[in-house]
Motif scaffolding. Structure first.
Motif, PDB file in Angstrom:
ATOM      1  N   ASN A 123      27.235  34.059  21.136  1.00 35.13           N
ATOM      2  CA  ASN A 123      28.411  33.426  22.542  1.00 35.13           C
ATOM      3  C   ASN A 123      28.874  34.442  23.174  1.00 35.13           C
ATOM      4  OD1 ASN A 123      27.947  30.079  21.478  1.00 35.13           O
ATOM      5  ND2 ASN A 123      28.544  31.065  19.421  1.00 35.13           N
ATOM      6  N   VAL A 124      28.250  35.535  23.779  1.00 33.59           N
ATOM      7  CA  VAL A 124      28.857  36.316  24.788  1.00 33.59           C
ATOM      8  C   VAL A 124      27.933  36.772  25.379  1.00 33.59           C
ATOM      9  CG1 VAL A 124      29.115  38.672  24.950  1.00 33.59           C
ATOM     10  CG2 VAL A 124      30.132  37.595  22.872  1.00 33.59           C
ATOM     11  N   ASP A 125      28.266  36.888  26.944  1.00 34.22           N
ATOM     12  CA  ASP A 125      26.837  37.362  27.456  1.00 34.22           C
ATOM     13  C   ASP A 125      27.035  38.995  28.235  1.00 34.22           C
ATOM     14  OD1 ASP A 125      28.468  34.323  29.454  1.00 34.22           O
ATOM     15  OD2 ASP A 125      26.361  35.133  28.934  1.00 34.22           O
ATOM     16  N   TRP A 126      28.770  39.615  28.105  1.00 33.88           N
ATOM     17  CA  TRP A 126      28.566  40.967  28.006  1.00 33.88           C
ATOM     18  C   TRP A 126      29.305  41.809  26.914  1.00 33.88           C
ATOM     19  CZ3 TRP A 126      27.109  42.916  32.152  1.00 33.88           C
ATOM     20  CH2 TRP A 126      26.025  42.886  33.421  1.00 33.88           C
ATOM     21  N   VAL A 127      29.195  42.879  26.910  1.00 26.93           N
ATOM     22  CA  VAL A 127      30.447  43.664  25.333  1.00 26.93           C
ATOM     23  C   VAL A 127      30.369  44.708  25.905  1.00 26.93           C
ATOM     24  CG1 VAL A 127      29.949  44.656  23.814  1.00 26.93           C
ATOM     25  CG2 VAL A 127      28.887  42.844  24.091  1.00 26.93           C
ATOM     26  N   VAL A 128      31.358  45.150  25.959  1.00 25.53           N
ATOM     27  CA  VAL A 128      32.386  46.402  25.598  1.00 25.53           C
ATOM     28  C   VAL A 128      32.524  46.750  25.012  1.00 25.53           C
ATOM     29  CG1 VAL A 128      34.900  47.725  26.661  1.00 25.53           C
ATOM     30  CG2 VAL A 128      33.552  45.858  27.981  1.00 25.53           C
ATOM     31  N   ILE A 129      32.161  48.098  25.012  1.00 29.02           N
ATOM     32  CA  ILE A 129      32.450  48.934  23.395  1.00 29.02           C
ATOM     33  C   ILE A 129      33.094  50.297  23.666  1.00 29.02           C
ATOM     34  CG2 ILE A 129      30.857  50.146  21.640  1.00 29.02           C
ATOM     35  CD1 ILE A 129      28.541  48.881  22.225  1.00 29.02           C
ATOM     36  N   LEU A 130      34.021  50.516  23.044  1.00 31.93           N
ATOM     37  CA  LEU A 130      35.463  51.395  22.706  1.00 31.93           C
ATOM     38  C   LEU A 130      34.903  52.400  21.766  1.00 31.93           C
ATOM     39  CD1 LEU A 130      37.747  49.398  25.214  1.00 31.93           C
ATOM     40  CD2 LEU A 130      36.150  50.742  26.168  1.00 31.93           C
ATOM     41  N   ASP A 131      36.017  53.268  21.360  1.00 33.58           N
ATOM     42  CA  ASP A 131      36.483  54.160  19.519  1.00 33.58           C
ATOM     43  C   ASP A 131      37.822  54.194  19.890  1.00 33.58           C
ATOM     44  OD1 ASP A 131      34.428  57.266  21.027  1.00 33.58           O
ATOM     45  OD2 ASP A 131      33.690  55.505  20.852  1.00 33.58           O
ATOM     46  N   ALA A 132      37.903  53.380  18.633  1.00 34.02           N
ATOM     47  CA  ALA A 132      39.523  53.674  18.237  1.00 34.02           C
ATOM     48  C   ALA A 132      40.543  54.556  18.903  1.00 34.02           C
ATOM     49  CB  ALA A 132      39.532  53.478  16.917  1.00 34.02           C
ATOM     50  N   ASP A 133      40.101  55.511  18.738  1.00 35.76           N
ATOM     51  CA  ASP A 133      41.200  56.442  19.443  1.00 35.76           C
ATOM     52  C   ASP A 133      41.232  56.611  20.833  1.00 35.76           C
ATOM     53  OD1 ASP A 133      39.343  59.321  19.420  1.00 35.76           O
ATOM     54  OD2 ASP A 133      38.941  57.430  20.039  1.00 35.76           O
ATOM     55  N   MET A 134      41.623  55.021  21.345  1.00 38.91           N
ATOM     56  CA  MET A 134      41.147  54.649  22.593  1.00 38.91           C
ATOM     57  C   MET A 134      42.966  53.815  23.059  1.00 38.91           C
ATOM     58  SD  MET A 134      37.968  54.171  24.323  1.00 38.91           S
ATOM     59  CE  MET A 134      36.717  55.432  24.010  1.00 38.91           C
ATOM     60  N   ILE A 135      43.695  54.079  24.325  1.00 42.38           N
ATOM     61  CA  ILE A 135      44.766  53.137  24.592  1.00 42.38           C
ATOM     62  C   ILE A 135      44.105  52.509  26.209  1.00 42.38           C
ATOM     63  CG2 ILE A 135      47.023  52.568  25.315  1.00 42.38           C
ATOM     64  CD1 ILE A 135      47.170  53.373  22.709  1.00 42.38           C
ATOM     65  N   ILE A 136      44.278  51.098  26.017  1.00 44.34           N
ATOM     66  CA  ILE A 136      43.731  50.372  27.114  1.00 44.34           C
ATOM     67  C   ILE A 136      44.896  50.116  28.226  1.00 44.34           C
ATOM     68  CG2 ILE A 136      42.552  48.445  28.307  1.00 44.34           C
ATOM     69  CD1 ILE A 136      41.495  48.098  25.198  1.00 44.34           C
ATOM     70  N   ARG A 137      43.902  50.440  29.548  1.00 45.44           N
ATOM     71  CA  ARG A 137      45.578  50.229  30.427  1.00 45.44           C
ATOM     72  C   ARG A 137      45.336  49.007  30.788  1.00 45.44           C
ATOM     73  NH1 ARG A 137      46.501  54.242  34.034  1.00 45.44           N
ATOM     74  NH2 ARG A 137      48.510  54.281  33.743  1.00 45.44           N
ATOM     75  N   GLY A 138      44.904  48.745  31.274  1.00 50.92           N
ATOM     76  CA  GLY A 138      43.930  48.063  32.482  1.00 50.92           C
ATOM     77  C   GLY A 138      42.429  46.893  31.281  1.00 50.92           C
ATOM     78  N   PRO A 139      42.544  45.349  32.187  1.00 53.15           N
ATOM     79  CA  PRO A 139      41.083  44.987  32.589  1.00 53.15           C
ATOM     80  C   PRO A 139      39.899  45.796  32.023  1.00 53.15           C
ATOM     81  CG  PRO A 139      42.264  44.229  33.606  1.00 53.15           C
ATOM     82  CD  PRO A 139      43.215  44.819  33.750  1.00 53.15           C
ATOM     83  N   ILE A 140      39.409  46.228  31.484  1.00 54.95           N
ATOM     84  CA  ILE A 140      37.589  46.228  31.392  1.00 54.95           C
ATOM     85  C   ILE A 140      36.722  45.149  31.600  1.00 54.95           C
ATOM     86  CG2 ILE A 140      35.991  47.814  30.465  1.00 54.95           C
ATOM     87  CD1 ILE A 140      37.993  49.165  28.729  1.00 54.95           C
ATOM     88  N   ILE A 141      36.245  44.932  33.135  1.00 60.46           N
ATOM     89  CA  ILE A 141      35.877  43.726  33.253  1.00 60.46           C
ATOM     90  C   ILE A 141      34.039  43.916  33.836  1.00 60.46           C
ATOM     91  CG2 ILE A 141      35.126  41.359  34.670  1.00 60.46           C
ATOM     92  CD1 ILE A 141      38.455  41.825  34.682  1.00 60.46           C
ATOM     93  N   PRO A 142      33.092  44.379  33.404  1.00 59.90           N
ATOM     94  CA  PRO A 142      31.912  44.805  33.536  1.00 59.90           C
ATOM     95  C   PRO A 142      31.122  44.573  34.914  1.00 59.90           C
ATOM     96  CG  PRO A 142      31.688  43.641  31.318  1.00 59.90           C
ATOM     97  CD  PRO A 142      33.190  43.243  31.984  1.00 59.90           C
ATOM     98  N   TRP A 143      31.521  43.244  35.444  1.00 58.28           N
ATOM     99  CA  TRP A 143      31.105  43.019  36.836  1.00 58.28           C
ATOM    100  C   TRP A 143      31.806  43.433  37.503  1.00 58.28           C
ATOM    101  CZ3 TRP A 143      32.416  39.387  33.081  1.00 58.28           C
ATOM    102  CH2 TRP A 143      33.325  38.691  33.347  1.00 58.28           C
ATOM    103  N   GLU A 144      32.925  44.108  37.365  1.00 58.13           N
ATOM    104  CA  GLU A 144      33.629  43.710  38.246  1.00 58.13           C
ATOM    105  C   GLU A 144      33.650  46.000  37.967  1.00 58.13           C
ATOM    106  OE1 GLU A 144      37.634  40.904  38.541  1.00 58.13           O
ATOM    107  OE2 GLU A 144      38.233  43.297  37.851  1.00 58.13           O
ATOM    108  N   LEU A 145      33.203  46.601  37.337  1.00 57.94           N
ATOM    109  CA  LEU A 145      33.584  47.719  37.621  1.00 57.94           C
ATOM    110  C   LEU A 145      31.762  48.508  37.987  1.00 57.94           C
ATOM    111  CD1 LEU A 145      33.998  48.649  33.729  1.00 57.94           C
ATOM    112  CD2 LEU A 145      35.547  48.854  35.590  1.00 57.94           C
ATOM    113  N   GLY A 146      31.100  46.890  37.914  1.00 59.14           N
ATOM    114  CA  GLY A 146      29.683  47.096  38.793  1.00 59.14           C
ATOM    115  C   GLY A 146      28.282  47.060  37.882  1.00 59.14           C
ATOM    116  N   ALA A 147      28.235  47.047  36.625  1.00 56.82           N
ATOM    117  CA  ALA A 147      27.395  46.353  36.023  1.00 56.82           C
ATOM    118  C   ALA A 147      26.184  45.574  36.086  1.00 56.82           C
ATOM    119  CB  ALA A 147      28.028  46.570  34.506  1.00 56.82           C
ATOM    120  N   GLU A 148      25.782  46.000  35.688  1.00 54.83           N
ATOM    121  CA  GLU A 148      24.224  44.295  35.730  1.00 54.83           C
ATOM    122  C   GLU A 148      23.288  44.529  34.839  1.00 54.83           C
ATOM    123  OE1 GLU A 148      23.985  46.612  40.073  1.00 54.83           O
ATOM    124  OE2 GLU A 148      22.400  44.745  39.963  1.00 54.83           O
TER     125      GLU A 148
END
Length: 818
Positions: A123-148
């Motif tokens: 039930n997912v359209d887009w996936v964001v894959i990160l590493d555990a040693d990361m701090i997110i500072r703002g929303p990571i939205i694939p299509w706003e980043l230009g992903a297609e």
């Protein structure tokens, strides 16, 4: 009452947009899922705590899953099952076939397991894959980043030199497609399903290729094959033909200096970093059970005030602030986790007080994407055979107006700002006029113009609706102009450009137009959309600024016009609960015509909030807005501007006419930085309009008002040779204050007026006393008649002024360029 309703709607719109509506993509048109991979160790547990805290603070849309790789023995003593939403994954740290010890392989192995066994993956359209040693500072939205689909988004890992040498040739059939990427990955689910098995198999393949572990081949400074998983990803993506949109701005290592104008949204603390005498290295905490040791935190870093004194260079200082933000977010997560673990309340300290303060909350509130941050680039080897490099596409800017003084001064302002903004390409004014209007029109030379028959009064229905001229004019232009541009930028006349609006910066593509949010178009969510489009789920609440490929516009423009007519004719659904229009008069039918027409063709928009701002709104920090849309009244202290008050004033053809000057910026109170920035933008917009008018009058060679007599100035205020306007008739019919009229018309000085009166007095004394009395009687009689006519005139003009207020004084919920 009307003003009260406007205020209520404005406040509601503001709250929705900046409160939780911008949960920065929370109302996503597609479903997003975030993944990160860990093992059953204390080392990953404190990283998980920091990651999860930042995930919530950044308001990342969608769900998150921790892929937890553990052996059966590890699970017996593991304490961290509740630290995050978790999918347990069989550990491959010790390879079941080769016996090789390589924990990094758990990342692709965990993703393959998630795809096979998780219901969320269905039930997912887009996936964001990160590493555990990361701090997110703002929303990571694939299509706003230009992903297609077919073009994932990724961060640059420039040290993967194996993409350029024998390593790539050995491990992929398409070495020319190998991208040096990793860390931050955002891709469509279909791409992930195709990639994941190759990611795992290529990782195994590179890990087994010990002959090519050397630093000069892989870039691995240890020469031990530890980055085999990274090459597994790059080679796997090349194998299935995925080309990445690569960015090296959004993810930054604490201690690194961000580029000027860039706001990173991801901190990757994989390397040691220092702030003054304080330092942090994650490897020093490999066995640290800090998650379970009540009220123990990592050593506190310097406070923001101390950082300010450490570094004078603004960019170096920003880097230090990012470093302390990283460790402070980790400690904030630990503090909350200790409470959840049932730890006793910690003793008060200055540092704990700081972590709970509004200051820290303000410093770590979600960061928004900026145009500079999301610029993607191609690496030197990223040349696709079927997509040769080429110059930027040609663009053309359009705006729609009518043959009235109201649109003329707006045209002067927009044209001046267009030339100053650096906007590429040509610009065309679509001028909608009746034949009668054209015979009297004076502003032909104000802009490059394409003339369009007026549809203000509909030729079939007789409906008076000037806003329909916008789509009608675009259709006419497409059918009658020679167009060589690839992308079209469509604006409204009541806009001031502050910088270029280009398809390459905002990621517009064929089939993927760009626009700005009009969140008040609630008809996209209710019966209105279901009545007027076969694809209500594709209805985007957009308008104002439009960037569209010419091929899309040719297919779409007529649908825009037809849907505008259709919505305008649907009087049964004018009500506010259907349209969001507080006036319930169908004035925003053209906006719905656009959204419904685009939905009908299933044109989905990339929506950018940082392109446009209404003067009077509080700007988002760090956002460089490209357009002022002055469709609403805005104020700075006792000064205000409302375009509706200047509907009938001929500011263009009256020499040196201008708007009342706004306050000087130096007089503003900078105490409240939000109001201060708001006022600065409002002043900038008003000054730009007056600057445009001044230069316009100067080009028209208006006489210097300081060097000629007042009476001569009055006689030369009409710049054109035509005097059809009848002197000051335009000012008498203007619904403005007396001071505004005087400012606009540059009234005659008093001493000139007195000279004229003295001449008349001398003339009158030539007559006999009887003649003088007779003249006075006639004048008195005439004055009484004029007074009665004036009263009658005022009764007549009231409905017209009311009509103006209804049709033009709209808040954002009903803003229409008439």
């Amino acid at each position: 009452m009307a003003k009260f309703l406007v205020l209520v709607v404005w406040l509601l719109g503001f709250w929705i947009e900046f409160g939780w509506g911008r949960k920065l993509g929370m109302e996503a048109p597609f479903r997003i899922h975030t993944l990160f991979s860990v093992e059953c160790q204390n080392y990953f547990d404190w990283q998980t705590v920091g990651f999860m805290r930042s995930f919530k603070k950044a308001q990342q849309p969608g769900k998150v899953t921790r892929l937890l790789s553990c052996t059966d023995e590890e699970k017996k003593t593991y304490r961290g099952m509740k630290l995050a939403p978790t999918l347990e994954v069989p550990s491959m740290s010790r390879h079941p076939r080769t016996g090789d010890w390589y924990p990094a392989i758990n990342k692709p192995a965990g993703i393959v397991h998630w795809l096979k066994h998780s219901k969320d993956a269905e039930n997912v359209d887009w996936v964001v894959i990160l590493d555990a040693d990361m701090i997110i500072r703002g929303p990571i939205i694939p299509w706003e980043l230009g992903a297609e689909k077919g073009r994932p988004f990724a961060a640059l890992y420039g040290y993967l030199v194996g993409c350029d040498n024998i390593l790539a040739k050995l491990h992929t059939m398409h070495p020319e497609l190998c991208d040096k990427v990793g860390g931050l990955l955002a891709m469509h689910m279909d791409d992930l399903r195709a990639l994941a098995p190759f990611w795992l198999s290529k990782t195994e393949e590179v890990r087994e290729d010990k002959a090519h572990w050397a630093t000069n081949i892989t870039g691995d400074i240890y020469g031990k094959g530890w980055i085999s998983e990274m090459y597994g990803y790059s080679f796997g993506a090349a194998e299935v033909g995925l080309r990445h949109k690569i960015n090296d701005n959004l993810m930054i290592y604490p201690g690194y200096i961000p580029r000027e104008g860039v706001e990173p949204i991801l901190l990757h603390y994989g390397l040691p970093f220092t702030v003054g005498n304080w330092s942090f290295n994650k490897l020093n905490h490999h066995e640290d059970d800090i998650v379970y040791d009540c009220n123990r935190l990592f050593p506190e870093p310097p406070y923001p005030k101390e950082v300010m004194s450490m570094e004078s260079d603004p960019n170096d200082r920003r880097a230090l602030f990012l470093s302390i933000e990283c460790i402070n977010t980790l400690n904030e997560g630990l503090l909350l986790q200790h409470t959840a673990n049932g730890c006793p309340k910690p003793k008060w300290s200055r540092y704990l007080s700081f972590l709970k303060s509004k200051t820290f909350a303000e410093l770590t509130r979600p960061k928004l994407l900026t145009p500079y941050s999301i610029q993607t680039r191609e690496t030197e080897n990223q040349k696709v055979a079927d997509e040769p490099s080429r110059p930027y596409p040609k663009i053309h800017t359009l705006f729609s107006t009518e043959c009235t003084p109201y649109f003329d001064w707006q045209t002067v302002g927009l044209m001046h700002s267009f030339h100053e903004s650096g906007q590429p390409g040509n610009i065309t004014r679509l001028l909608s006029c009746t034949d009668e209007q054209l015979r009297h029109y004076k502003g032909h030379d104000l802009a490059p113009t394409h003339y369009v028959p007026s549809m203000s009064e509909h030729p079939l229905t007789g409906d008076w609706y000037p806003a329909i001229n916008k789509p009608a004019a675009v259709v006419h232009w497409l059918n009658h102009a020679n167009i060589d541009a690839e992308f079209i930028v469509i604006l409204d006349a009541d806009m001031i450009l502050r910088g270029p609006i280009t398809p390459w910066e905002f990621k517009a593509e064929r089939g993927r137009p760009v626009s700005t949010p009009y969140d008040y178009l609630i008809g996209c969510d209710n019966e209105l959309a279901r009545l007027h489009t076969r694809h209500p789920e594709a209805c985007d609440k957009v308008g104002g600024v439009i960037i569209m490929h010419i091929d899309d516009l040719r297919k779409f423009a007529l649908m825009w016009l037809l849907k505008t007519e259709e919505v305008r004719a649907d009087r049964a659904h004018y009500a506010k609960n259907f349209t969001g229009d507080p006036y319930e008069a169908g004035w925003i039918s053209e906006m719905y015509g656009y959204s419904f027409g685009a939905a009908e063709l299933q044109l989905r928009h990339l929506i950018h909030r940082e392109i446009l701002i209404y003067p009077g709104y509080i700007p988002e920090p760090g956002v460089n807005y490209r357009v002022f849309h002055y469709g609403l009244e805005f104020k700075v202290r006792n000064w205000s501007f409302d375009k509706a008050n200047w509907r009938d004033v001929d500011l263009v053809n009256k020499c040196w006419a201008k708007f009342p000057d706004p306050p000087d910026p130096s007089t503003l109170d900078p105490t409240d930085k939000h109001i201060y920035q708001q006022d600065l933008l409002s002043i900038e917009c008003a000054k730009k309009l007056n600057e445009a008018l001044y230069l316009h009058h100067k080009r028209r060679q208006c006489p210097d008002p300081s060097s000629i007599s007042a009476s001569k100035l009055d006689n030369t205020t009409d710049i054109t040779t035509s005097r059809r306007s009848g002197g000051n008739e335009d000012i008498r019919s203007n619904p403005m204050t007396e001071n505004q009229v005087q400012e606009a018309s540059q009234s005659t000085p008093k001493d000139g007026l007195f000279k004229t009166l003295r001449l008349w007095i001398v003339f009158l004394w030539v007559f006999s006393g009887l003649g003088f009395v007779a003249v006075m009687l006639v004048l008195c009689s005439g004055h009484r008649k004029k007074g009665s006519r004036g009263k009658k005139g005022r009764r007549k003009s009231y409905p017209r002024l009311l009509d103006i207020s209804v049709r033009d004084r709209h808040p954002p919920v009903s803003e229409v360029s008439l």
